[in-house]
Scaffold this active site. Sequence first.
Site, PDB file in Angstrom:
ATOM      1  CE  LYS A 183      47.294   1.261  62.697  1.00 49.39           C
ATOM      2  NZ  LYS A 183      47.953   1.771  61.519  1.00 49.39           N
ATOM      3  CG  ASP A 229      51.206   1.667  63.694  1.00 48.71           C
ATOM      4  OD1 ASP A 229      51.880   0.794  63.115  1.00 48.71           O
ATOM      5  OD2 ASP A 229      50.384   2.379  63.112  1.00 48.71           O
ATOM      6  CB  SER A 271      51.065  -1.802  61.524  1.00 47.16           C
ATOM      7  OG  SER A 271      50.483  -0.581  61.182  1.00 47.16           O
ATOM      8  NE  ARG A 276      56.077  -1.465  58.608  1.00 53.77           N
ATOM      9  CZ  ARG A 276      54.754  -1.624  58.595  1.00 53.77           C
ATOM     10  NH1 ARG A 276      54.010  -1.129  59.571  1.00 53.77           N
ATOM     11  NH2 ARG A 276      54.171  -2.267  57.619  1.00 53.77           N
ATOM     12  CG  HIS A 289      41.560  -1.585  59.355  1.00 56.57           C
ATOM     13  ND1 HIS A 289      41.925  -0.334  59.793  1.00 56.57           N
ATOM     14  CD2 HIS A 289      42.548  -2.019  58.547  1.00 56.57           C
ATOM     15  CE1 HIS A 289      43.095  -0.024  59.273  1.00 56.57           C
ATOM     16  NE2 HIS A 289      43.499  -1.031  58.511  1.00 56.57           N
TER      17      HIS A 289
HETATM   18  N1  URA Z   1      47.880  -0.007  57.208  1.00 63.05           N
HETATM   19  C1  URA Z   1      48.380   0.125  58.459  1.00 63.05           C
HETATM   20  O1  URA Z   1      47.741   0.665  59.344  1.00 63.05           O
HETATM   21  N2  URA Z   1      49.613  -0.386  58.677  1.00 63.05           N
HETATM   22  C2  URA Z   1      50.362  -0.996  57.750  1.00 63.05           C
HETATM   23  O2  URA Z   1      51.452  -1.425  58.032  1.00 63.05           O
HETATM   24  C3  URA Z   1      49.824  -1.108  56.450  1.00 63.05           C
HETATM   25  C4  URA Z   1      48.562  -0.596  56.215  1.00 63.05           C
END
Ligand code: URA
Length: 432
Positions: free
Chosen positions: A187, A161, A183, A168, A82
């Site tokens: 995932k 999320d 967040s 947010r 990621h």
């Molecule tokens: N990427 C994400 O998936 N979440 C965040 O809060 C910031 C970057």
Amino acid sequence: MRTYDIIKKKRDGEKLSQSEIQFIVDAYVKGSVPDYQMSAFLMAIFLKGMADDETFHLTTAMLESGEQISLSEISGFTIDKHSTGGVGDKTSLVLGPVLAALGLKVAKLSGRGLGHTGGTIDKLESISGFSCDVPADKFIAIVNKIGVAIAGQTANLVPADKKMYALRDVTATVDSIPLIAASIMSKKLAIHNKGVVLDVKVGSGAFMKSLQDARELARLMVSIGRQAGRKVTAVLSNMDEPLGEMIGNSLEVLEAADTLQGKGPSDLAELVKVLASESLLLSTNRTITQAEASKKVEEVISSGKAFQKFIEMVKAQGGDPAMEKLPISKEIKPLVSEKSGYVSSIDCEEVGLSAMMLGAGRETKEAKIDFTVGMKLCKHVGDKVEKGDKIADIYVNPNHPGNEKAIERLAKAFHIKAEFVQPQKLVLDIVS
Ligand code: URA
């Protein structure tokens, strides 16, 4: 339990229990906590922070809000990568096939681009016929056979999320370390990979502007992953200028394919090598050395094995692997420097926005993107330029109305100074 009391407790800087965090996240997803209370809660976290165990409980509460994807039918070491997001970041397109060639299993769910950042799914869809909408059984079968498949995220993956991130975004609470960590990791944990390698971007084009903040985010995400029983490493990499030379969907696929054949730009090649070596170290419990891991990575690239995996993945997902058929505009406008000196910085966000204005990205979720357009950056931070030197090639669609403004924006993103500026190191740290 009352939502008001939970907000007040965090506002006053007190520590929340697991059940309080679980309560407010569950109630928000179900709709019984309204947006205005969740906004206040997020702002309280933004201002007062969270202890590591609170962030872990927030991550698990978010993770449990939707479906989780078991990878038990995949044999071997499953690994995910990621990136916290950047411009020109086509690393996943290169890393996935490299890891597959090393014998690891990459079942990757990726996103689309929005605003100034590109998305892996959009890039892959610029390959004629390539589909990221793969049924689960076929997806697993491709990973088992080839070692790598890349599909779009399912709608029910971490709904908490999706709702919280949208809030947010409009309440100035995105750039909070515990909120970003929860967040991202919710995932990552929703897909049951054995290993996760994180590319935490640092610099003007990244969420984390300072190395200190990026280190803290990396440490927190590694700790959350470990607590959840996963093997996690974070690589901190520079995002003070775009990665590689190409920005735009087809152009980035082309650059990824070049890198897989050992002909790519040195920064992208270096980042892939570091991320792939770290993945190999995770999968072998560090029973091999860093130097041995790097050598194995170099071998799968120089032998052509990694590029072969890319071709196999493209074919398995319905795409035409002939790179010469990628839709790339033939209308190329050079951008020249208006002064002499050294490139001192390239504003990543502005470059990304310029590419979006050319049509390579979308301003709204519904917008269509143009795979054919983008840019090749010919100069990088530290390079000497003379007045009139070409600094970029801009691939345009002549019928697109936004071209002039996009080109103006790109020109302003390049900062040129009289004195030499030492470029930043690409890999700044590894947290493992
Ligand atoms: N990427 C994400 O998936 N979440 C965040 O809060 C910031 C970057």
